[in-house]
Design an enzyme around this catalytic site. Structure first.
Site, PDB file in Angstrom:
ATOM      1  N   THR A 124       0.870  -1.183   0.000  1.00 21.59           N
ATOM      2  CA  THR A 124       0.000   0.000   0.000  1.00 21.59           C
ATOM      3  C   THR A 124       0.900   1.223   0.000  1.00 21.59           C
ATOM      4  OG1 THR A 124      -1.612  -1.252   1.281  1.00 21.59           O
ATOM      5  CG2 THR A 124      -1.864   1.143   1.265  1.00 21.59           C
ATOM      6  N   ARG A 154      -7.558 -10.053   4.184  1.00 21.00           N
ATOM      7  CA  ARG A 154      -7.642  -9.800   5.626  1.00 21.00           C
ATOM      8  C   ARG A 154      -6.803 -10.839   6.346  1.00 21.00           C
ATOM      9  NH1 ARG A 154     -13.839 -10.921   5.693  1.00 21.00           N
ATOM     10  NH2 ARG A 154     -12.944 -12.496   4.335  1.00 21.00           N
ATOM     11  N   GLU A 155      -5.967 -10.416   7.278  1.00 23.43           N
ATOM     12  CA  GLU A 155      -5.234 -11.404   8.067  1.00 23.43           C
ATOM     13  C   GLU A 155      -6.245 -12.277   8.805  1.00 23.43           C
ATOM     14  OE1 GLU A 155      -2.071  -9.736  10.449  1.00 23.43           O
ATOM     15  OE2 GLU A 155      -1.512  -8.432   8.794  1.00 23.43           O
ATOM     16  N   LEU A 250     -19.938  -2.840  11.693  1.00 18.14           N
ATOM     17  CA  LEU A 250     -20.829  -2.065  12.562  1.00 18.14           C
ATOM     18  C   LEU A 250     -20.827  -2.671  13.952  1.00 18.14           C
ATOM     19  CD1 LEU A 250     -24.150  -0.997  10.802  1.00 18.14           C
ATOM     20  CD2 LEU A 250     -22.187   0.389  11.462  1.00 18.14           C
ATOM     21  N   GLY A 253     -16.796  -1.694  19.829  1.00 18.90           N
ATOM     22  CA  GLY A 253     -15.747  -2.333  20.623  1.00 18.90           C
ATOM     23  C   GLY A 253     -14.746  -1.301  21.104  1.00 18.90           C
ATOM     24  N   GLY A 257      -7.409  -1.884  15.141  1.00 18.02           N
ATOM     25  CA  GLY A 257      -5.958  -1.942  15.254  1.00 18.02           C
ATOM     26  C   GLY A 257      -5.395  -2.658  14.041  1.00 18.02           C
ATOM     27  N   CYS A 260      -2.735  -2.316   9.249  1.00 16.87           N
ATOM     28  CA  CYS A 260      -3.211  -1.540   8.090  1.00 16.87           C
ATOM     29  C   CYS A 260      -4.071  -0.339   8.445  1.00 16.87           C
ATOM     30  CB  CYS A 260      -3.978  -2.459   7.136  1.00 16.87           C
ATOM     31  SG  CYS A 260      -2.887  -3.646   6.343  1.00 16.87           S
ATOM     32  N   LYS A 320      -6.807  -9.333  15.959  1.00 17.30           N
ATOM     33  CA  LYS A 320      -8.056 -10.000  15.576  1.00 17.30           C
ATOM     34  C   LYS A 320      -7.862 -11.499  15.750  1.00 17.30           C
ATOM     35  CE  LYS A 320      -9.013 -10.230  11.148  1.00 17.30           C
ATOM     36  NZ  LYS A 320      -9.158 -10.006   9.701  1.00 17.30           N
TER      37      LYS A 320
END
Ligand SMILES: NC(=O)c1ccc[n+]([C@@H]2O[C@H](COP(=O)([O-])OP(=O)(O)OC[C@H]3O[C@@H](n4cnc5c(N)ncnc54)[C@H](O)[C@@H]3O)[C@@H](O)[C@H]2O)c1
Length: 450
Positions: A124, A154-155, A250, A253, A257, A260, A320
């Site tokens: 990126t 997505r990781e 949505l 939390g 983090g 990215c 995550k």
């Protein structure tokens, strides 16, 4: 069959190289980190991603995948993907030193005699970077073409995402170069966007910044919910049924983090600013995210008072589930805040403990969430990992010294928990919260201290 090189075997480069070899291409991956290359040649992945190790081993065995430490071994490639890191500097600007080193290295490997090659930018990079590198190639190495091909995986589901992309974005100045890259993905049958380099670069930043904005928006709604006595889970469900809004991202939390969102939001704000536009909204998105973790700290103070010497268990360290990546993890930021307040922290995570241990040696670590809870005044869920929803909460309560559970990711349901647990969530006012609750002044105090 095309010969492909990949520079950088991190989350993006390794997944790209391995998946392209799975699609049948002959792929050589290079990384500056010798330990990573040695491990990969033994079939050991330096990162955790579901399904990745199996693909590494099978494609090494097929002879379609190799890992090397020397960029010169990319000579003869038709296309070279650049997937090195672009971390943020303290100014918020993206640090392009890894990219620039990779580009200079490639300009040494591919000379006038080696024939045409395309450099495909997966990293990126700030809007305008591709045009700058293209100009460099035109004046110094016109046999090298430049294509922007931003990555959206997505990781935690990176292999699946690479093989099942929502869209493939290809930006190039030359339609032939764009087609060569687009053709690599043909078998994946994903929607294809072929555009110029600037648009491709901005699609990536705009996408991440929009998702981060959604998260900060619902987090602010959650904070309003606590004030007015509403339930953010119900509110977001009601919002998400509108197809113009949709339910994704949505979930309220303690903030976003990872490697990215935080850096890309800051970089887009900085890119806009350096081009003469003040991106007001992103300043708020960043600030809301910075403050959101203090909601947990505030709740701890409300129930426990001073945290000095108090034992607190933190469930989840990675940013995550299903990853060992702790870069910009809110859980780690929370640990640092609580350590500074003198709390005794016991932390657990299914994959990330070894990555955290070296940064935060003052935390006690355990693989077992029940051990983490033993003697704790409070248990905090910091990662949205469903394994924590499935714990035997009666057993957790039995082991705790007190009964406060702060679910920073809203994954628990009060009705599934044994009576006796005091449950605090984000955007849901707890019936057990001590009254009177002077939430804002506590929050302002924390904001000042922080
Ligand atoms: N991680 C994600 O989920 C994700 C998703 C989409 C896009 N991106 C972007 O992709 C890029 C890579 O991200 P990542 O998470 O894979 O980074 P990473 O830090 O995990 O991996 C980068 C790798 O590049 C290697 N490297 C750096 N310079 C090198 C050089 N000159 N020669 C050889 N190897 C070199 C490093 O040793 C490291 O292994 C970033 O720009 C990131 O913003 C990341």
């Amino acid at each position: 069959m095309k010969k492909i090189g990949v520079i950088g075997t991190g989350y993006v480069g390794l997944v790209t190289g391995v998946c392209l070899s799975e699609l049948g291409y002959v792929v050589t991956c290079v990384d500056a980190d010798k330990d990573k290359i040695n491990a990969l040649n033994e079939g050991v992945s330096p990162i955790y991603e579901p399904g990745l190790s199996e693909l590494i081993i099978s494609n090494l065995n097929r002879g379609r995948l190799s890992f090397v430490n020397d960029i010169d071994l990319l000579a003869g490639s038709d296309l070279v993907f650049v997937a090195v890191g672009t971390p943020d500097k303290s100014s918020g600007e993206a640090d392009l030193s890894q990219v620039d080193r990779a580009i200079l290295g490639l300009m040494k490997v591919f000379d006038a005699e080696s024939g045409p090659v395309k450099v495909v930018m997966k990293s990126t990079v700030p809007v305008g970077t591709g045009d700058r590198i293209s100009r460099q190639f035109i004046s110094e190495a016109p046999w090298i073409g430049y294509v922007s091909n931003p990555e959206f995986l997505r990781e935690g589901s990176a292999v699946y995402d690479f093989m099942n992309p929502d869209r493939v974005v290809v930006g190039a100045h030359n339609p032939g170069d764009a087609k060569e890259v687009a053709d690599l993905y043909e078998r994946l049958e994903a929607p294809l966007i072929v555009t110029d380099v600037v648009n491709a670069e901005l699609i990536k930043y705009a996408s991440n910044a929009f998702l981060a904005t959604k998260i900060s928006f619902i987090n602010e709604i959650a904070n309003v919910c606590e004030e007015v006595g509403a339930d953010v889970n119900i509110v977001s469900h009601g919002m998400g049924l509108d197809p113009r809004i949709n339910p994704h991202f949505l979930k309220a939390g303690i903030g976003y983090g990872g490697s990215c969102f935080p850096k890309d939001v800051k970089a887009l704000k900085q890119i806009a600013g350096s081009n003469g536009y003040h991106f007001e909204l992103l300043s708020a998105v960043i600030e809301v995210n910075e403050m959101q973790k203090y909601r947990v700290v505030s709740k701890l103070h409300q129930y426990l008072g001073c945290l000095e010497g108090k034992k607190i268990a933190v469930l989840g360290l990675a940013f995550k589930p299903q990853t060992d990546d702790i870069r910009n993890s809110v859980a780690i930021e929370l640990l640092e805040i609580l350590l500074n307040k003198g709390a005794n922290i016991v932390a657990t995570d299914p994959l990330a403990i070894n990555n955290v241990r070296k940064y935060l040696p003052d935390v006690t670590y355990t693989d077992d969430p029940y051990d983490a809870a033993a003697g704790a005044e409070a248990v905090i869920i910091a990662t949205e990992d469903p394994i924590y929803a499935d714990l035997k909460w009666g057993e957790i309560l039995h082991r705790m010294a007190n009964n406060l559970v702060i679910d920073g990711r809203n994954i628990l349901f009060a009705e599934d928990l044994p009576s006796g647990i005091v449950l605090e969530q984000i955007g849901r006012r707890s019936k057990d919260r001590p009254a009177p609750v002077d939430y804002d002044s506590d929050f302002e105090e924390l904001r000042r201290i922080a």
